[in-house]
Design a protein around this motif. Sequence first.
Motif, PDB file in Angstrom:
ATOM      1  N   ALA A 155       0.860  -1.187   0.000  1.00 21.44           N
ATOM      2  CA  ALA A 155       0.000   0.000   0.000  1.00 21.44           C
ATOM      3  C   ALA A 155       0.893   1.232   0.000  1.00 21.44           C
ATOM      4  O   ALA A 155       1.861   1.294   0.765  1.00 21.44           O
ATOM      5  CB  ALA A 155      -0.913  -0.002   1.222  1.00 21.44           C
ATOM      6  N   TYR A 156       0.594   2.219  -0.830  1.00 24.06           N
ATOM      7  CA  TYR A 156       1.518   3.343  -0.992  1.00 24.06           C
ATOM      8  C   TYR A 156       0.803   4.559  -1.570  1.00 24.06           C
ATOM      9  O   TYR A 156      -0.335   4.483  -2.044  1.00 24.06           O
ATOM     10  CB  TYR A 156       2.671   2.955  -1.907  1.00 24.06           C
ATOM     11  N   ARG A 157       1.499   5.675  -1.504  1.00 27.80           N
ATOM     12  CA  ARG A 157       1.022   6.889  -2.168  1.00 27.80           C
ATOM     13  C   ARG A 157       1.667   6.964  -3.541  1.00 27.80           C
ATOM     14  O   ARG A 157       2.893   6.898  -3.667  1.00 27.80           O
ATOM     15  CB  ARG A 157       1.363   8.134  -1.353  1.00 27.80           C
ATOM     16  N   ASP A 158       0.829   7.110  -4.555  1.00 27.81           N
ATOM     17  CA  ASP A 158       1.309   7.144  -5.941  1.00 27.81           C
ATOM     18  C   ASP A 158       1.497   8.594  -6.369  1.00 27.81           C
ATOM     19  O   ASP A 158       0.551   9.273  -6.763  1.00 27.81           O
ATOM     20  CB  ASP A 158       0.307   6.437  -6.849  1.00 27.81           C
ATOM     21  N   ASN A 159       2.735   9.062  -6.296  1.00 28.14           N
ATOM     22  CA  ASN A 159       3.023  10.463  -6.642  1.00 28.14           C
ATOM     23  C   ASN A 159       2.771  10.771  -8.107  1.00 28.14           C
ATOM     24  O   ASN A 159       2.569  11.921  -8.471  1.00 28.14           O
ATOM     25  CB  ASN A 159       4.480  10.791  -6.301  1.00 28.14           C
ATOM     26  N   ASP A 160       2.801   9.747  -8.947  1.00 28.33           N
ATOM     27  CA  ASP A 160       2.551   9.953 -10.368  1.00 28.33           C
ATOM     28  C   ASP A 160       1.062  10.054 -10.686  1.00 28.33           C
ATOM     29  O   ASP A 160       0.677  10.367 -11.794  1.00 28.33           O
ATOM     30  CB  ASP A 160       3.145   8.798 -11.185  1.00 28.33           C
ATOM     31  N   ASN A 161       0.236   9.747  -9.702  1.00 34.49           N
ATOM     32  CA  ASN A 161      -1.213   9.778  -9.916  1.00 34.49           C
ATOM     33  C   ASN A 161      -1.865  10.625  -8.827  1.00 34.49           C
ATOM     34  O   ASN A 161      -2.671  10.132  -8.035  1.00 34.49           O
ATOM     35  CB  ASN A 161      -1.777   8.353  -9.932  1.00 34.49           C
ATOM     36  N   SER A 162      -1.475  11.870  -8.770  1.00 33.95           N
ATOM     37  CA  SER A 162      -2.090  12.871  -7.880  1.00 33.95           C
ATOM     38  C   SER A 162      -1.982  12.494  -6.409  1.00 33.95           C
ATOM     39  O   SER A 162      -2.824  12.870  -5.603  1.00 33.95           O
ATOM     40  CB  SER A 162      -3.563  13.073  -8.263  1.00 33.95           C
ATOM     41  N   ASN A 163      -0.958  11.729  -6.048  1.00 32.49           N
ATOM     42  CA  ASN A 163      -0.724  11.305  -4.653  1.00 32.49           C
ATOM     43  C   ASN A 163      -1.829  10.419  -4.103  1.00 32.49           C
ATOM     44  O   ASN A 163      -2.053  10.364  -2.883  1.00 32.49           O
ATOM     45  CB  ASN A 163      -0.524  12.516  -3.740  1.00 32.49           C
ATOM     46  N   TYR A 164      -2.532   9.722  -4.994  1.00 30.28           N
ATOM     47  CA  TYR A 164      -3.635   8.866  -4.577  1.00 30.28           C
ATOM     48  C   TYR A 164      -3.131   7.663  -3.779  1.00 30.28           C
ATOM     49  O   TYR A 164      -2.022   7.162  -3.983  1.00 30.28           O
ATOM     50  CB  TYR A 164      -4.406   8.353  -5.793  1.00 30.28           C
ATOM     51  N   GLY A 165      -3.991   7.178  -2.893  1.00 30.44           N
ATOM     52  CA  GLY A 165      -3.701   5.937  -2.194  1.00 30.44           C
ATOM     53  C   GLY A 165      -3.872   4.766  -3.137  1.00 30.44           C
ATOM     54  O   GLY A 165      -4.923   4.609  -3.768  1.00 30.44           O
TER      55      GLY A 165
END
Length: 872
Positions: A395-405
């Motif tokens: 589980a992570y924050r996707d910085n490439d996708n608007s910081n979405y969970g």
Amino acid sequence: MLKRIGAEEGGEFKAVASGTLPSGKPVVVNADGTVSVVSSSTFTQAVGSAAVFESATIIYPFAAFDTTNNKVLIVYTDDGNSSFGTAVVGTINTSDNSISFGTPVVFASTSVRDSSLAFSPENNKFLVVYEDLNSTSGKAIVATVSGTTVSFGTAAVFDNTDISNPAIVYNEGSGGVGFFVIAYKDQGNSGHGKAVVVSILANGTPNVYTPATFAAVETTPFPSSAAYDSSSQKTIIAYRDDANSNSGTAIVATRSTGSLTFGSEVTFQNSTTQEISTVYDSTNNKIVIAYQDYSNTAAAAIVGTVSGTSISFGTKVTFNSINTSKISAAFDTDAGKVVISYPKSNSSNQGTFIVGTVSGTSISFGSEVVFETGAINTTFVSTAYCSTIGKIVFAYRDNDNSNYGTAIVLQNAYTSNNITSENYIGMSRGVVNATSLTQTIGSAVTFEDADTKYTVATFDSVNNKVIIAYRDNGNGGYLTAIVGTVSGTSISFGTPVVAASNSSTYLGIAFNANAGKCVISYKNASTTYGLAIVGTVSGTSISFGTAAIFNSADTENIIAGYDAASQNVVIAYQDKGNSSYGTAIVAVISGTSVSFGSEVVFQSTNSNPRSIVYDSGSSKIIIGYRKYDSWMRGFGVVGTVSGNSISFGTPVRFDTHNTSGYDIEYISLTYDSNANKTLFTYRGNSQNGQINVATVSGTSISFGTVVTFHAANTQEILSFYDPDAQLHGIAYEDAANTPDFEYVTATISGTSATISSPTAISSNIGSSQMTMGATYDTNANKGVLAYQILSPDSRGTARVIQNASTTITRGQVTNGQAASMDIIGSVSDNQIGLTIGQQYFVQTDGTIGTTAATPSVLAGTAISATELVVKT
């Protein structure tokens, strides 16, 4: 209790079968009292697709698994909703490693930081802990999963002063009460390290005991820096000792109901330590601590052994030679491996994981694998093991996708056996028949009435067809392909189809079983570029998409193979535009198109790739090639594919002759799925035909003893593996005699192989290089050779080979039906090919053999070729 159905004289027992139970096989008793055939299951490493669980900026995700409901629960701070503490339930699809989510639920309508959680199987509930920034207190709340949603009780304060970085671990339970230990930094008390026991009572409410100090100096635990050692029944807390040069430190805690006592602090890293994550390896009964070795700009792991109230450590092992933030580890009990995830700082924070294996007091690692390939991708990675379904969740924050969970699922590579040293009960009864097949070489069949060169072949397992590609010198040297259908020991063909209307050389071919299409790689003789094209079989014909360039430079010695783990094709070649270096690239099929990852050099000298094969046992690609070093020497190298990228281990030479004056040539690789070895076949010393057995371990490759299969000038070698006969078929040109086309088989034993006597195939084979291909038809259970025949006109020719083998037909009992077994002391009289007086051992694949497997389980002793006295 054994679910017996009845008993008869002569040591025959009946019980309920779980799964299909073939006759004459070793049988084990399952935990539920049913019986099953001995078997093993092999899982390859695979990463599913990323799924968003929160369409807003999140921080501090933490994941754990509900073993009762088989659900993942992720808690996090929702910055898109006033930084409230939020949770969401995830459901894993085990067939494709995908994950889906329910609706997020707020558990704290206040600003939250550093939330984490653990699951109590005693209560079938989670305990979530977090820092309430508004009240600057540490809180715990009980979470209950139902379906795809989660509900929460009332939060309880476990420390009413300012706390940070709470780490929680389940600490067993009894009588409907589950106990947890929470370690944290008490910022309201000079940053002292504290721990507290919180229980979930039988009525589902939290019960907070009195906190205890484990370090009366400033310390910094981390949200995943505590672990429970179930063998010693101790909790291990790892932390940064801020008062001791920020050193990595660990301490052992003993719980007695709600109180904690502590052993002495032990330093495992005498310099600044960050991002600590601690797990318990239940296979080896060891503690593994992964951490950021900040002072040495590296990421490392160390193995700890608990003894009484203390812990000792081995030597740290670096797994990433740069500073690595947000490290999170989990232990995969099915694979017996530690999985560590982190954003890879030198690759724009790509989400990365690495697998570690504990041995003694040390740990070794495989290659890093990127699970999320964006440009500046992941932060705040959390790793959780889903024990009842055998998966890892990141589980992570996707910085490439608007910081979405975001979350993604990993299936680790491992082999699972159902036999133990105690559960073998006997041999299954029923009829067993053996049918012997003799070696048969079919007649030559022409597939092209013209001069053919660079012939390659593969098997389309979706359509059960053989695909042969070649350069048609009778038609401008065009790249051409044809579809063959095997029937008995013959093969028939459709009509040749032009794949590329230009002069083409150096062909490679591979079938992508996932896409149901083949990829043909080749050199455009006009531009000299390397290209690839996708072919789709329909009936007895084949159609092609548009060719794509994978190397915009002079490209030669092109080969191709399918990597089943990544479900992509790997192309290897000599890049003459880059000093003739040995290079590889991953080809990804989409519809009828193909795209490519980045080129990766595996040998930075003049090198000629010759053959490529997939090792399913290790989920690796193996490339055999020649490296120019005064003379051409033979090397093998292991490649690891992740998505559309590939990395390599260190090349190892496989030919052992040290005298100049000969070149290694005609290298052909075949993987033996029975022995889990790869056979390197080639022309070696004094131009003899030779073989060497390769073993892959991690990213390394080693070789056994060279065996000569033809002690004369040997050319045009091609080979295939026959999984039904469990042998390697090798065809070659006896250049010292006419020339003749001959055939031998090789059977691997350990790190060597035995060779059969040669069989003549033809006396009319051509002598031009690069004219032969081979494949194995797993539908017809036959090998297929494709080659150029010299007389009368260098035409394209194919033959089918049936290897000598014994086919065993077994009766069987279906799932849930009554199964009869010959148990200890009785005679199993439905065996085949036993040696009188020989002891036989149960093998993990459900056979019996004369060598003990792991675990060592005696099946019995043979008293005739068909009779085995069970387990005596």
